[in-house]
Design a protein around this motif. Structure first.
Motif, PDB file in Angstrom:
ATOM      1  N   PRO A 196       4.292   2.864  -7.643  1.00  0.00           N
ATOM      2  CA  PRO A 196       4.137   3.693  -8.842  1.00  0.00           C
ATOM      3  C   PRO A 196       5.345   4.596  -9.057  1.00  0.00           C
ATOM      4  N   ALA A 197       5.791   4.692 -10.297  1.00  0.00           N
ATOM      5  CA  ALA A 197       6.997   5.461 -10.627  1.00  0.00           C
ATOM      6  C   ALA A 197       6.893   6.919 -10.213  1.00  0.00           C
TER       7      ALA A 197
ATOM      8  N   SER B 160       0.853  -1.193   0.000  1.00  0.00           N
ATOM      9  CA  SER B 160       0.000   0.000   0.000  1.00  0.00           C
ATOM     10  C   SER B 160       0.885   1.238   0.000  1.00  0.00           C
ATOM     11  N   VAL B 161       0.632   2.138  -0.940  1.00  0.00           N
ATOM     12  CA  VAL B 161       1.440   3.353  -1.067  1.00  0.00           C
ATOM     13  C   VAL B 161       0.609   4.557  -0.629  1.00  0.00           C
ATOM     14  N   TYR B 162       1.168   5.348   0.313  1.00  0.00           N
ATOM     15  CA  TYR B 162       0.505   6.551   0.811  1.00  0.00           C
ATOM     16  C   TYR B 162       1.350   7.778   0.480  1.00  0.00           C
ATOM     17  N   TYR B 163       0.648   8.856   0.157  1.00  0.00           N
ATOM     18  CA  TYR B 163       1.342  10.124  -0.119  1.00  0.00           C
ATOM     19  C   TYR B 163       0.367  11.264   0.114  1.00  0.00           C
ATOM     20  N   ARG B 164       0.810  12.260   0.878  1.00  0.00           N
ATOM     21  CA  ARG B 164      -0.021  13.409   1.226  1.00  0.00           C
ATOM     22  C   ARG B 164      -1.358  12.978   1.818  1.00  0.00           C
ATOM     23  N   ASP B 165      -1.278  12.095   2.782  1.00  0.00           N
ATOM     24  CA  ASP B 165      -2.428  11.625   3.568  1.00  0.00           C
ATOM     25  C   ASP B 165      -3.415  10.772   2.790  1.00  0.00           C
ATOM     26  N   LYS B 166      -3.082  10.385   1.569  1.00  0.00           N
ATOM     27  CA  LYS B 166      -4.022   9.614   0.750  1.00  0.00           C
ATOM     28  C   LYS B 166      -3.397   8.295   0.312  1.00  0.00           C
ATOM     29  N   LEU B 167      -4.246   7.273   0.206  1.00  0.00           N
ATOM     30  CA  LEU B 167      -3.807   6.029  -0.419  1.00  0.00           C
ATOM     31  C   LEU B 167      -3.687   6.276  -1.917  1.00  0.00           C
ATOM     32  N   ARG B 168      -2.553   5.948  -2.487  1.00  0.00           N
ATOM     33  CA  ARG B 168      -2.337   6.180  -3.918  1.00  0.00           C
ATOM     34  C   ARG B 168      -2.331   4.887  -4.722  1.00  0.00           C
ATOM     35  N   SER B 169      -2.070   3.778  -4.074  1.00  0.00           N
ATOM     36  CA  SER B 169      -2.012   2.506  -4.791  1.00  0.00           C
ATOM     37  C   SER B 169      -2.035   1.362  -3.794  1.00  0.00           C
ATOM     38  N   ILE B 170      -2.671   0.253  -4.197  1.00  0.00           N
ATOM     39  CA  ILE B 170      -2.641  -0.954  -3.376  1.00  0.00           C
ATOM     40  C   ILE B 170      -2.629  -2.165  -4.296  1.00  0.00           C
ATOM     41  N   ALA B 171      -1.845  -3.163  -3.938  1.00  0.00           N
ATOM     42  CA  ALA B 171      -1.756  -4.388  -4.727  1.00  0.00           C
ATOM     43  C   ALA B 171      -1.386  -5.543  -3.807  1.00  0.00           C
ATOM     44  N   VAL B 172      -1.832  -6.737  -4.173  1.00  0.00           N
ATOM     45  CA  VAL B 172      -1.525  -7.938  -3.405  1.00  0.00           C
ATOM     46  C   VAL B 172      -0.704  -8.881  -4.273  1.00  0.00           C
ATOM     47  N   ILE B 173       0.489  -9.196  -3.796  1.00  0.00           N
ATOM     48  CA  ILE B 173       1.400 -10.098  -4.510  1.00  0.00           C
ATOM     49  C   ILE B 173       1.173 -11.520  -3.986  1.00  0.00           C
ATOM     50  N   PRO B 174       0.970 -12.507  -4.864  1.00  0.00           N
ATOM     51  CA  PRO B 174       0.710 -13.880  -4.410  1.00  0.00           C
ATOM     52  C   PRO B 174       1.965 -14.620  -3.968  1.00  0.00           C
ATOM     53  N   LEU B 175       2.769 -13.981  -3.153  1.00  0.00           N
ATOM     54  CA  LEU B 175       3.990 -14.568  -2.607  1.00  0.00           C
ATOM     55  C   LEU B 175       4.082 -14.215  -1.129  1.00  0.00           C
ATOM     56  N   GLY B 176       4.559 -15.166  -0.321  1.00  0.00           N
ATOM     57  CA  GLY B 176       4.702 -14.891   1.103  1.00  0.00           C
ATOM     58  C   GLY B 176       5.666 -15.855   1.763  1.00  0.00           C
TER      59      GLY B 176
ATOM     60  N   THR C 264      13.321 -14.525  -0.711  1.00  0.00           N
ATOM     61  CA  THR C 264      13.090 -13.243  -0.045  1.00  0.00           C
ATOM     62  C   THR C 264      13.367 -12.093  -1.001  1.00  0.00           C
ATOM     63  N   LEU C 265      14.449 -12.187  -1.746  1.00  0.00           N
ATOM     64  CA  LEU C 265      14.785 -11.145  -2.712  1.00  0.00           C
ATOM     65  C   LEU C 265      13.708 -11.029  -3.786  1.00  0.00           C
ATOM     66  N   GLU C 266      13.159 -12.163  -4.210  1.00  0.00           N
ATOM     67  CA  GLU C 266      12.097 -12.135  -5.212  1.00  0.00           C
ATOM     68  C   GLU C 266      10.881 -11.370  -4.692  1.00  0.00           C
ATOM     69  N   ILE C 267      10.521 -11.621  -3.436  1.00  0.00           N
ATOM     70  CA  ILE C 267       9.382 -10.913  -2.834  1.00  0.00           C
ATOM     71  C   ILE C 267       9.662  -9.413  -2.779  1.00  0.00           C
ATOM     72  N   ILE C 268      10.872  -9.038  -2.354  1.00  0.00           N
ATOM     73  CA  ILE C 268      11.219  -7.625  -2.243  1.00  0.00           C
ATOM     74  C   ILE C 268      11.214  -6.954  -3.607  1.00  0.00           C
ATOM     75  N   GLU C 269      11.729  -7.629  -4.626  1.00  0.00           N
ATOM     76  CA  GLU C 269      11.742  -7.058  -5.974  1.00  0.00           C
ATOM     77  C   GLU C 269      10.320  -6.847  -6.488  1.00  0.00           C
ATOM     78  N   ASN C 270       9.419  -7.760  -6.157  1.00  0.00           N
ATOM     79  CA  ASN C 270       8.023  -7.589  -6.544  1.00  0.00           C
ATOM     80  C   ASN C 270       7.390  -6.402  -5.828  1.00  0.00           C
ATOM     81  N   VAL C 271       7.702  -6.240  -4.547  1.00  0.00           N
ATOM     82  CA  VAL C 271       7.211  -5.080  -3.806  1.00  0.00           C
ATOM     83  C   VAL C 271       7.661  -3.796  -4.493  1.00  0.00           C
ATOM     84  N   LYS C 272       8.920  -3.736  -4.839  1.00  0.00           N
ATOM     85  CA  LYS C 272       9.475  -2.546  -5.488  1.00  0.00           C
ATOM     86  C   LYS C 272       8.769  -2.246  -6.812  1.00  0.00           C
TER      87      LYS C 272
END
Length: 487
Positions: free
Chosen positions: A305-306, A215-231, A293-301
């Motif tokens: 949003p750019a 979940s990405v927040y900026y200026r008090d607002k949610l800007r993006s949310i996504a669920v990655i099927p990895l854990g 673990t690196l794969e999960i982190i790379e997916n998070v990155k």
């Protein structure tokens, strides 16, 4: 009636969790009961796959909570998340008449138009307003501004329609009423992130067993949310490929797993014990854990949003069970380039429990369920065990009578400075009811005792010599007056 409490249920891939808590006047929450069930056989990646098994699991949770609370539960709050949840941006434009002034009705029309958007196979679970564009100016509140064009920018959060139906069917089958359904990641963010982090911008990463929510927040607002099927379970499965059983792989991951290990600390000759007979090379173990673990982190990155990547001054906030892995913060710093990375192991709320048996883990796994209790605002308590439903009706009648007196006094302009307080009235009601119950019970015992004595006296007379003689005589006389069969 049982005292007020809120009940919340979280459907996780590893376990189903239920919790009952009471909100206190000081803003804190007292946890009254906690229950959990293994959900690996019917919930996958955060969504219901077996309706019948989920319904049974829900019933078990509610039964456990009821027994702990010694009270019925009328409704529950539910947190949803997991696979398929994602956000999409939507823009709604309205051309206005010349010299028009933006009204609240115009804004509401834009919001309704956005809410009525349809997405194949998906339901809108929540809609967040990013900002409005009034002609060429961006505004958070456009009402009262003169313009010829009004534009609304929204973030719609979607969830697969079939998942939503399965969830509702499970609760219906279990006979559990849903007070409200909340998006778990959003509710948790309100009690894990600070206002400064939301304002400056951050990425909230919930590392679960089968999914990772970004979940990405900026200026008090949610800007993006996504669920990655990895854990975390993916790491366990990878370790199983090293010829070990699932329970051993999970145990070793928790005991030895590290998200990042310095090369200088790796001993090529070192081994780790799987059990009393088997071992595994430490180097191979480290490689497997770090790779996944690196794969999960790379997916998070990749899901940041750019346009916000270089604006998120508060960096990354990690939570969930996976955030307990050794060196997880260091791994995120090196793989994402963010300097600020912190782990949120507990909510910002003040949580307490009067029962020492209740375990409130401070490891990131309770953050969502506690946040759901904090969000709930409707009482979920039913009658206490052993309490008659008529007691509630009587209490309601007393309250209604009090309100009637107060209304009459206000209407006539009189002031009631004297007289009993509501608490005194309630205490007097309880005393009267207790006295009445005792009177009825004493009367019942008295009647039963009289009936018992009467029967004993009849039995005594019947068994006496005179009683037996008159009984025989009575039966003989009866045969004289009764007609014989066939007459």
């Amino acid at each position: 009636m049982a005292k007020d409490f809120i009940v919340a249920i979280e459907l996780g891939s590893a376990k189903l969790t239920g919790i009952a808590g009471r909100k206190n006047p000081d803003g804190s929450i007292t946890v009254l009961a906690v229950a959990s069930e293994d959900s690996t056989s019917y919930i996958r990646k955060g969504v219901v796959y077996s309706i019948d098994k989920t319904a049974q699991g829900l019933s078990n949770i509610i039964t456990k909570l009821k027994n702990s609370l010694q009270a019925d539960i009328t409704q529950v709050y539910v947190g949803i998340g997991g696979q398929s949840i994602h956000s999409v941006r939507n823009m709604v434009i309205k051309d206005l008449p010349v010299d028009a002034i933006v009204s609240q009705g115009m804004v509401n029309e834009l919001m309704d138009t956005n809410r009525n958007m349809t997405y194949p196979d998906y339901e809108i679970q929540d809609a967040i307003t990013e900002e409005y564009k009034v002609d060429l100016q961006y505004q958070t509140d456009p009402v009262g501004i003169q313009a010829s064009r009004l534009e609304g920018n929204f973030i719609n959060i979607l969830w697969r329609r079939s998942f939503y139906r399965n969830l509702n069917k499970s609760f219906d089958s279990a006979g559990i009423a849903i007070a409200e359904t909340y998006l778990a990641p959003l509710v948790m963010a309100d009690n894990v992130l600070t206002e400064a982090e939301k304002r400056a911008g951050c990425v909230l990463v919930d590392l679960g067993s089968e999914t990772t929510t970004v979940s990405v927040y900026y200026r008090d607002k949610l800007r993006s949310i996504a669920v990655i099927p990895l854990g975390g379970d993916n790491i366990t499965k990878d370790l199983e490929s090293l010829q070990m059983e699932e329970k051993d792989a999970e145990r070793m991951k928790l005991k030895y797993g590290s998200a990042l290990t310095d090369l200088a600390d790796i001993d090529p000759a070192a081994v780790l014990p799987i059990d009393n007979k088997r071992t595994i090379e430490s180097r191979r173990f480290i490689e497997v854990v770090e790779a996944r673990t690196l794969e999960i982190i790379e997916n998070v990155k990749s899901f940041i949003p750019a346009e916000y990547a270089d604006k998120l001054l508060s960096g990354i906030v990690l939570t969930g069970g996976g955030s307990n892995m050794t060196n997880i913060e260091k791994a995120f710093r090196e793989a994402t380039g963010f300097d600020k990375v912190r782990v949120a192991k507990f909510v910002t709320l003040s949580i307490n429990s009067k029962d020492s048996k209740i375990d409130i883990a401070h490891d990131g796994t309770m953050n969502t369920i506690l946040s759901l209790v904090a969000r709930g605002d409707m009482n979920c308590a039913g009658n206490a065990f052993g309490e008659s439903p008529f007691d509630n009706q009587h209490a309601n009648n007393v309250t209604t009578a009090q309100q009637s007196v107060a209304t009459t006094s206000t209407a006539t302009g009189t002031s009631q400075t004297a007289g009993p307080t509501p608490r005194e009235i309630e205490e007097e009601r309880i005393k009267r009811e207790e006295a009445e119950r005792k009177r009825i019970e004493a009367e019942r015992i008295k009647q039963e005792e009289a009936e018992r004595r009467r029967k004993e006296e009849e039995e005594r007379k019947k068994n006496s010599p005179f009683g037996r003689f008159f009984g025989t005589l009575k039966r003989f006389g009866k045969t004289l007056v009764e007609p014989e069969n066939g007459d």
